[in-house]
Design a protein around this motif. Structure first.
Motif, short mmCIF file in Angstrom:
data_model
loop_
_atom_site.label_atom_id
_atom_site.label_comp_id
_atom_site.label_asym_id
_atom_site.label_seq_id
_atom_site.Cartn_x
_atom_site.Cartn_y
_atom_site.Cartn_z
N UNK A 122 -11.13 -10.77 3.54
CA UNK A 122 -10.36 -9.94 4.61
C UNK A 122 -10.21 -8.26 3.96
N UNK A 123 -11.25 -8.12 4.86
CA UNK A 123 -11.24 -6.46 4.61
C UNK A 123 -10.79 -5.39 5.96
N UNK A 124 -9.94 -3.90 5.11
CA UNK A 124 -9.22 -3.87 5.88
C UNK A 124 -9.17 -1.86 5.76
N UNK A 125 -8.38 -1.15 7.19
CA UNK A 125 -7.96 0.77 6.88
C UNK A 125 -7.17 0.51 7.59
N UNK A 126 -6.24 2.02 6.68
CA UNK A 126 -5.07 1.98 7.99
C UNK A 126 -5.37 3.23 8.07
N UNK A 127 -4.63 4.00 9.48
CA UNK A 127 -4.96 5.41 9.54
C UNK A 127 -3.55 6.04 10.14
N UNK A 128 -3.62 7.09 10.17
CA UNK A 128 -2.02 7.95 10.49
C UNK A 128 -3.11 8.48 11.82
N UNK A 129 -2.20 8.33 13.40
CA UNK A 129 -2.74 8.97 14.28
C UNK A 129 -3.81 8.68 14.58
N UNK A 130 -5.26 10.25 15.10
CA UNK A 130 -6.42 9.78 14.95
C UNK A 130 -7.32 9.88 14.04
N UNK A 175 0.95 -1.46 -0.18
CA UNK A 175 0.07 -0.56 0.09
C UNK A 175 0.79 1.06 0.10
N UNK A 176 0.33 2.41 -0.65
CA UNK A 176 1.05 3.48 -0.90
C UNK A 176 -0.18 4.09 -0.09
N UNK A 177 0.47 5.26 1.48
CA UNK A 177 -0.46 6.43 1.50
C UNK A 177 -0.58 6.62 2.91
N UNK A 178 -0.34 8.18 2.35
CA UNK A 178 -0.30 8.94 4.15
C UNK A 178 1.76 9.24 3.73
N UNK A 179 1.98 9.26 1.99
CA UNK A 179 3.32 9.24 1.26
C UNK A 179 3.99 7.66 1.83
#
Length: 309
Positions: free
Chosen positions: A299-307, A203-207
């Motif tokens: 399988x599903x998912x999510x990536x997040x930064x901080x809150x 994955x490429x996210x949040x640089x």
């Protein structure tokens, strides 16, 4: 079991860059590739004064750079504070050590500015001596081992941009753009769990870049499946992110939330620590529906930064 026992198919994702496109595929210059090695010293040129002073700041016992407090024996031979805890006598002259600080060398170190040790990989930073070590722990150009799993661990080493290109070109891993995903894993023989590890996407996210792993293995004598995320960077940066994995069907659901592990930790180390979503085989077959003879695990998912959501 053959390595291609899993067939995965993308159902939803923010974006995908397959192996045929050119985005993100430009190679770094040659010096960004392969293992990091310090540039060889020329036999035809005398060392610079900075190099000579830097060599004075190397501990004679562990060969690492010394930082305050720098100790010395009565004869003036220096020693780092860590090694001083392990020996009673000077490693150079065998004189008994006391508690003498080498204040002059500490002052000299304060005046030094040195290049990052990853300069041969492209880092152009010139840093004060006492900041250099901290910078190198987070330097963008520091090398990592290839995160691709399998029975024979890949020996390729490089910076993150090089490893992304390497994964796509040499291991045929697809690059996906975005922070959400939904994958279906299909396996025809439900009893064969001795399978090579799977890393179906990067994955490429949040640089930043992340690797999603999915595999079957034995937890004790019980066959299970595990999915986990690894961050392509160091552990300190990894702690800035969180992720969620979810499997479910028939009005039932299993959820895992955690912090991605750095690729500094090997694939096997993460798996053996069970730091991820673990699904028992019987539960996986229940989620698969049908007659329980074929695995169809979504399988599903999510990536997040901080809150941030």
């Amino acid at each position: 079991m053959e390595e291609d026992c899993f067939v995965d198919s993308l159902t939803t994702c923010d974006g995908i860059h397959g192996r045929g496109d050119t985005h993100h595929r430009r190679r770094r210059p040659r010096h960004h590739r392969r293992r990091f090695s310090a540039p060889a010293k020329s036999n035809n040129r005398a060392p610079s004064p900075v190099t000579k002073v830097h060599e004075l700041l190397e501990c004679p016992l562990c060969s690492k750079s010394m930082f305050p407090p720098i100790h010395q024996c009565p004869n003036g031979h220096t020693l780092c504070s860590i090694c001083k805890l392990t020996v009673n006598r000077c490693p150079t002259c065998r004189e008994k050590l006391g508690d003498i600080r080498c204040l002059a060398l500490e002052k000299v170190a304060e005046s030094l500015e040195l290049p990052c040790k990853y300069c041969s990989l492209g880092c152009m930073e010139i840093l004060p001596y006492y900041i250099k070590l901290r910078h190198e722990g987070h330097c963008y150009f520091r090398p990592y081992s290839c995160p691709y799993p399998g029975s024979d661990e890949c020996s390729e080493v490089g910076d993150v941009p090089f490893l992304v290109d390497h994964l796509r070109e040499d291991h045929k891993v697809d690059l996906h753009i975005g922070s959400t995903f939904n994958h279906l894993y299909v396996k025809s023989n439900r009893r064969e769990v001795e399978c090579a590890a799977r890393m179906p996407m990067v994955f490429n996210c949040y640089n930043q870049y992340f690797c999603l792993h999915f595999e079957a293995f034995h937890l004790g004598i019980a066959p299970v499946f595990i999915a986990f995320l690894r961050f392509m960077g160091d552990a300190a940066e990894a702690r800035s992110f969180s992720y969620r994995l979810e499997v479910g069907s028939n009005s039932r659901k299993l959820i895992w939330e955690g912090t991605p592990r750095s690729i500094c930790d090997s694939h096997q180390k993460v798996r053996d620590s069970h730091d991820g979503l673990i699904v028992q085989r019987n539960m996986a077959l229940f989620f698969s529906g049908g007659d329980g003879k074929e695995l169809k695990l979504r399988i599903s998912g999510r990536i997040w930064k901080d809150n941030s959501a």
